[in-house]
Design an enzyme around this catalytic site. Structure first.
Site, short mmCIF file in Angstrom:
data_model
loop_
_atom_site.label_atom_id
_atom_site.label_comp_id
_atom_site.label_asym_id
_atom_site.label_seq_id
_atom_site.Cartn_x
_atom_site.Cartn_y
_atom_site.Cartn_z
N TYR A 1 -9.65 -1.84 16.17
CA TYR A 1 -10.65 -2.48 17.03
C TYR A 1 -10.10 -3.75 17.72
CZ TYR A 1 -14.82 -5.34 17.92
OH TYR A 1 -15.74 -6.18 18.47
N ILE A 2 -9.66 -4.71 16.95
CA ILE A 2 -9.23 -5.98 17.57
C ILE A 2 -7.84 -5.84 18.18
CG2 ILE A 2 -8.92 -8.46 17.23
CD1 ILE A 2 -10.71 -8.23 14.73
N PHE B 1 -2.15 -6.97 12.37
CA PHE B 1 -3.59 -6.72 12.24
C PHE B 1 -3.92 -5.75 11.12
CE2 PHE B 1 -3.13 -7.84 16.74
CZ PHE B 1 -4.25 -8.61 16.99
N ALA B 2 -2.93 -4.98 10.66
CA ALA B 2 -3.23 -3.83 9.79
C ALA B 2 -3.72 -4.26 8.42
CB ALA B 2 -1.99 -2.96 9.64
N SER C 1 -8.81 -14.48 7.90
CA SER C 1 -10.26 -14.32 7.95
C SER C 1 -10.97 -15.54 7.39
CB SER C 1 -10.63 -13.09 7.11
OG SER C 1 -12.01 -13.07 6.85
N ASN D 1 -2.39 -2.00 0.13
CA ASN D 1 -2.38 -1.96 1.59
C ASN D 1 -2.18 -3.35 2.20
OD1 ASN D 1 -2.80 0.25 3.64
ND2 ASN D 1 -4.04 -1.37 4.49
N TYR E 1 -10.89 -8.98 -0.97
CA TYR E 1 -10.39 -8.91 0.42
C TYR E 1 -9.92 -10.31 0.87
CZ TYR E 1 -10.83 -9.12 5.51
OH TYR E 1 -10.61 -9.36 6.84
N LYS F 1 -6.09 -11.92 1.97
CA LYS F 1 -5.75 -12.67 3.20
C LYS F 1 -5.10 -14.01 2.84
CE LYS F 1 -7.14 -9.75 6.21
NZ LYS F 1 -6.21 -9.19 7.20
N ASP G 1 3.17 4.09 8.41
CA ASP G 1 2.38 3.42 7.38
C ASP G 1 3.20 2.28 6.78
OD1 ASP G 1 1.03 2.77 4.92
OD2 ASP G 1 -0.03 4.68 5.14
N ASP H 1 0.99 2.00 13.67
CA ASP H 1 -0.34 2.17 13.05
C ASP H 1 -0.37 3.51 12.33
OD1 ASP H 1 -3.39 0.83 14.09
OD2 ASP H 1 -3.32 2.60 12.80
N LEU I 1 -22.85 -6.07 11.57
CA LEU I 1 -24.19 -6.03 12.16
C LEU I 1 -24.23 -5.44 13.57
CD1 LEU I 1 -27.19 -6.83 11.95
CD2 LEU I 1 -26.55 -9.10 12.82
N1 LIG Z 1 -13.44 -7.27 12.40
C1 LIG Z 1 -13.66 -8.50 11.94
O1 LIG Z 1 -14.75 -9.07 12.10
C2 LIG Z 1 -12.55 -9.27 11.26
C3 LIG Z 1 -12.82 -10.58 10.80
C4 LIG Z 1 -11.79 -11.27 10.17
C5 LIG Z 1 -10.53 -10.71 10.03
N2 LIG Z 1 -10.31 -9.44 10.47
C6 LIG Z 1 -8.97 -8.87 10.29
O2 LIG Z 1 -8.49 -8.45 11.55
C7 LIG Z 1 -7.64 -7.32 11.41
C8 LIG Z 1 -8.07 -6.23 12.36
O3 LIG Z 1 -9.42 -5.88 12.09
P1 LIG Z 1 -10.17 -4.72 12.89
O4 LIG Z 1 -11.62 -5.08 12.87
O5 LIG Z 1 -9.50 -4.47 14.19
O6 LIG Z 1 -9.94 -3.50 11.89
P2 LIG Z 1 -9.51 -1.99 12.19
O7 LIG Z 1 -9.73 -1.25 10.91
O8 LIG Z 1 -10.19 -1.47 13.41
O9 LIG Z 1 -7.95 -2.13 12.49
C9 LIG Z 1 -6.95 -2.10 11.49
C10 LIG Z 1 -5.85 -1.17 11.99
O10 LIG Z 1 -4.79 -1.17 11.03
C11 LIG Z 1 -4.37 0.16 10.76
N3 LIG Z 1 -3.83 0.15 9.39
C12 LIG Z 1 -4.48 -0.16 8.24
N4 LIG Z 1 -3.65 -0.04 7.19
C13 LIG Z 1 -2.43 0.34 7.69
C14 LIG Z 1 -1.17 0.62 7.10
N5 LIG Z 1 -0.99 0.58 5.76
N6 LIG Z 1 -0.15 0.98 7.90
C15 LIG Z 1 -0.31 1.05 9.24
N7 LIG Z 1 -1.48 0.81 9.86
C16 LIG Z 1 -2.54 0.46 9.09
C17 LIG Z 1 -5.65 0.99 10.94
O11 LIG Z 1 -5.40 2.35 11.23
C18 LIG Z 1 -6.30 0.28 12.11
O12 LIG Z 1 -5.87 0.81 13.35
C19 LIG Z 1 -7.70 -6.92 9.93
O13 LIG Z 1 -6.58 -7.47 9.30
C20 LIG Z 1 -8.97 -7.61 9.44
O14 LIG Z 1 -8.88 -7.90 8.07
C21 LIG Z 1 -11.28 -8.71 11.09
#
Ligand SMILES: NC(=O)c1ccc[n+]([C@@H]2O[C@H](COP(=O)([O-])OP(=O)(O)OC[C@H]3O[C@@H](n4cnc5c(N)ncnc54)[C@H](O)[C@@H]3O)[C@@H](O)[C@H]2O)c1
Length: 317
Positions: free
Chosen positions: A11-12, A71-72, A115, A90, A139, A143, A51, A31, A188
């Site tokens: 997503y991000i 980001f993963a 986070s 992970n 979680y 982080k 992975d 990814d 939400l």
């Molecule tokens: N969404 C939020 O509100 C939020 C808030 C604070 C922090 N974060 C952090 O931001 C980051 C991105 O969040 P997001 O909302 O885009 O999540 P997301 O799940 O949409 O994106 C994570 C991506 O990482 C990939 N991934 C996960 N484990 C992997 C691995 N072992 N090897 C390769 N790829 C892997 C997934 O396929 C996915 O594309 C995360 O680290 C999350 O903890 C998100």
């Protein structure tokens, strides 16, 4: 510049990838598609399916890399309390594998998705970076652990890093090009949109007896477009041999009921919801101070709640 964006199909990350490609930067997305989508990845970026837990998957990445955006991760706080082993592997082992690989390739600059979960229960509001870090879920602990590893690797291996502590990431591409919806979302905004589009029957509000103006929890919702801009500024900052640990939020809070009311105006219908009991571990209010980001990066959130809701509804409608 060549950027390795790990988790760039998510997503991000996919929003940052698009922004980097728009600036004609070279991007490699790595990814495993566990929660991301290949269709989310800008066609100008190179995609490597791999992975973090399979070290041989890194062999698919050739050539020089200038920076890594990491980001993963798995991100469901509740699940992390039930299956900590999965989150250790992970988020912690995966992060270590990535850093060791990238350092062996001579990468100097790392931008990490941290986070607000590193803080735990806030003692002050807004929360600034000097606040204690006492995660209340596993979680958040993963982080904080990665932040600590980055601090050590900076001392021992001479890398530069930025740990960006996001508050609640929301919204979609302001140009409407990225449309990948999360599967089984836990946040939400996507849940509201699933109710509005008829994919979900109703919305649960977890507690209306908090010490807030309407009794529901207050959070700081930050647009992904603003997050992407902050990543680019953070990389520019650390490139001058600096490290940075910084909050990314709007400094403004909305209650759950505020969001439901504002969302119903954007989607043009009443949204059915039911108040149920509180969840464990939900602080009443979480609002960022983003003064450090303003001071060091010249960054401030520009998108407002209307943009967050409109860009999200555009994807779900
Ligand atoms: N969404 C939020 O509100 C939020 C808030 C604070 C922090 N974060 C952090 O931001 C980051 C991105 O969040 P997001 O909302 O885009 O999540 P997301 O799940 O949409 O994106 C994570 C991506 O990482 C990939 N991934 C996960 N484990 C992997 C691995 N072992 N090897 C390769 N790829 C892997 C997934 O396929 C996915 O594309 C995360 O680290 C999350 O903890 C998100």
């Amino acid at each position: 510049m060549v950027h390795l964006v790990v988790g760039g199909a998510g997503y991000i990350g996919s929003h940052l990838v698009k922004k980097l490609c728009d600036s004609n930067e070279n991007v490699i997305v790595f990814d495993n598609l566990s929660s991301g989508f290949k269709e989310n990845v800008d066609s100008r970026a190179e995609f490597v399916k791999g992975d973090l837990l399979n070290k041989e998957d890194f062999d698919q990445i050739d050539g020089k890399i200038d920076s890594v955006f990491h980001f993963a991760a798995l991100k469901a706080a509740g699940e992390s309390m039930e299956q900590p082993e999965k989150y250790s592997e992970n988020n912690i082992t995966g992060g270590i594998n990535l850093f060791n690989f990238a350092i062996s390739k001579g990468v100097k600059n790392f931008v990490f998705s941290s986070s607000a979960a590193v803080y735990g229960y806030p003692k002050t509001t807004p929360l600034d970076e000097k606040h204690d870090t006492n995660p209340i879920n596993y979680y958040g602990y993963t982080k904080l652990t990665i932040e600590n590893i980055l601090k050590w690797y900076s001392k021992l291996k001479g890398i530069n890093f930025a740990a960006l502590r996001y508050f609640n990431a929301t919204g979609y591409d302001v140009e409407g090009k990225l449309r990948g919806k999360e599967i089984n979302p836990l946040n939400l905004l996507p849940i509201i949109m699933e109710v509005a589009s008829g994919q979900r029957e109703k919305l649960f509000v977890f507690g209306d007896d908090y010490d807030t103006s309407d009794g529901t929890c207050i959070r700081d919702y930050i647009h992904v477009d603003d997050l992407s801009n902050a990543h680019i500024k953070a990389l520019d900052y650390i490139k001058n041999n600096k490290n940075l640990i910084v909050n990314l939020g709007t400094e403004r809070g909305y209650s759950v009921l505020d969001i439901i009311k504002l969302a119903s105006l954007v989607v043009g219908k009443d949204l059915s919801y039911e108040v149920v009991s509180r969840r464990v571990g939900d602080p009443s209010e979480l609002i960022a101070s983003s003064q450090l980001a303003l001071k060091n990066l010249g960054w401030k959130a520009k998108q407002d709640m209307n943009s967050i809701l409109k860009t999200t509804w555009d994807v779900y409608n």
